[in-house]
Design a protein around this motif. Structure first.
Motif, mmCIF file in Angstrom:
data_model
loop_
_atom_site.group_PDB
_atom_site.id
_atom_site.type_symbol
_atom_site.label_atom_id
_atom_site.label_comp_id
_atom_site.label_asym_id
_atom_site.label_seq_id
_atom_site.Cartn_x
_atom_site.Cartn_y
_atom_site.Cartn_z
ATOM 1 N N TYR A 71 104.225 -36.636 43.889
ATOM 2 C CA TYR A 71 103.002 -37.934 43.537
ATOM 3 C C TYR A 71 102.128 -37.679 44.364
ATOM 4 C CZ TYR A 71 100.969 -42.260 42.435
ATOM 5 O OH TYR A 71 100.443 -43.222 41.789
ATOM 6 N N PHE A 72 101.895 -37.099 45.672
ATOM 7 C CA PHE A 72 100.857 -37.274 46.670
ATOM 8 C C PHE A 72 99.729 -36.046 46.090
ATOM 9 C CE2 PHE A 72 103.127 -33.483 48.363
ATOM 10 C CZ PHE A 72 102.030 -32.582 48.710
ATOM 11 N N VAL A 76 95.071 -35.089 45.680
ATOM 12 C CA VAL A 76 94.342 -34.048 45.981
ATOM 13 C C VAL A 76 93.732 -33.660 44.340
ATOM 14 C CG1 VAL A 76 94.657 -31.370 46.019
ATOM 15 C CG2 VAL A 76 96.208 -32.984 47.430
ATOM 16 N N MET A 77 94.241 -33.914 43.387
ATOM 17 C CA MET A 77 93.628 -33.688 41.899
ATOM 18 C C MET A 77 92.284 -34.441 42.003
ATOM 19 S SD MET A 77 94.498 -34.989 38.192
ATOM 20 C CE MET A 77 94.587 -36.559 38.955
ATOM 21 N N LEU A 119 98.106 -28.649 39.464
ATOM 22 C CA LEU A 119 98.896 -29.097 40.790
ATOM 23 C C LEU A 119 99.596 -30.517 40.231
ATOM 24 C CD1 LEU A 119 96.083 -29.017 43.434
ATOM 25 C CD2 LEU A 119 98.249 -27.494 43.515
ATOM 26 N N VAL A 120 99.249 -31.239 39.136
ATOM 27 C CA VAL A 120 100.092 -32.414 38.963
ATOM 28 C C VAL A 120 100.702 -32.448 37.575
ATOM 29 C CG1 VAL A 120 98.284 -33.831 40.347
ATOM 30 C CG2 VAL A 120 97.854 -33.532 37.731
#
Length: 193
Positions: A71-72, A76-77, A119-120
């Motif tokens: 989730y973190f 960053v996204m 990334l997500v």
């Protein structure tokens, strides 16, 4: 997935002519004329983009999970996409210091945008879509920098002013807020923030 891949081949393929076939592109422009080339380029781009959108929509209906992003990475996204929108703005705001320094901020923005989405999103359709854009943007930036070095005497980037740079950062940030909080949900039915 086939429609998505076909769309990516058309869209990124036509956008790759300067990367892989600069001589052919120049010959085609000379043969057809700049106006006809631009019209064909636009038609192929729009057809590819339509297939990408349609194919991605179809692929999302039957997701194939490759991994589950933590989730973190959403934070960053958010940061990477904000920077991507500022870089996109830098491509269009005249005389800003970002373009003066980086020379090709649009493809750097595409790199950050694609990386942020990779990334997500851990399913196959996202990896194909955003991985393709990331690879294209890396190769496009490299080719553009090589062209700059090859024509160093003819390529100049005007120095940036503080006001133009401020306008660039504000414009990119405003557009990011609009997309993150409203347009992304409206268009993609996914609310990133």
């Amino acid at each position: 997935m086939g429609m998505l891949i076909l769309g990516l081949i058309l869209f990124l393929g036509i956008h790759s002519t300067r990367i892989v076939a600069e001589g052919w592109r120049t010959a085609m422009i000379a043969r057809l004329g700049a106006g006809v080339w631009k019209a064909l380029y636009t038609l192929v781009s729009l057809a590819g983009l339509a297939l990408v959108v349609w194919g991605f929509g179809l692929a999302r209906q039957e997701p194939v999970a490759l991994w589950w992003p933590p989730y973190f990475l959403r934070y960053v996204m958010w940061l990477l996409t904000l920077l991507a929108f500022v870089l996109l703005a830098a491509a269009y705001v005249p005389r800003n210091a970002i373009k003066a320094r980086l020379h090709h901020p649009m493809v750097l923005g595409v790199q950050l945008w694609a990386l942020a989405h990779l990334l997500v999103n851990g399913n196959l359709a996202h990896v194909v879509l955003f991985g393709s854009f990331l690879l294209w943007a890396v190769l496009s930036f490299r080719a553009a920098r090589q062209r700059d070095r090859a024509h160093a005497h003819a390529v100049t980037y005007p120095a940036g002013s503080a006001l133009a740079t401020l306008v660039t950062v504000v414009a990119g940030s405003v557009v990011w807020v609009m997309v993150a909080f409203w347009a992304h949900g409206l268009l993609m039915d996914i609310r990133p923030v």
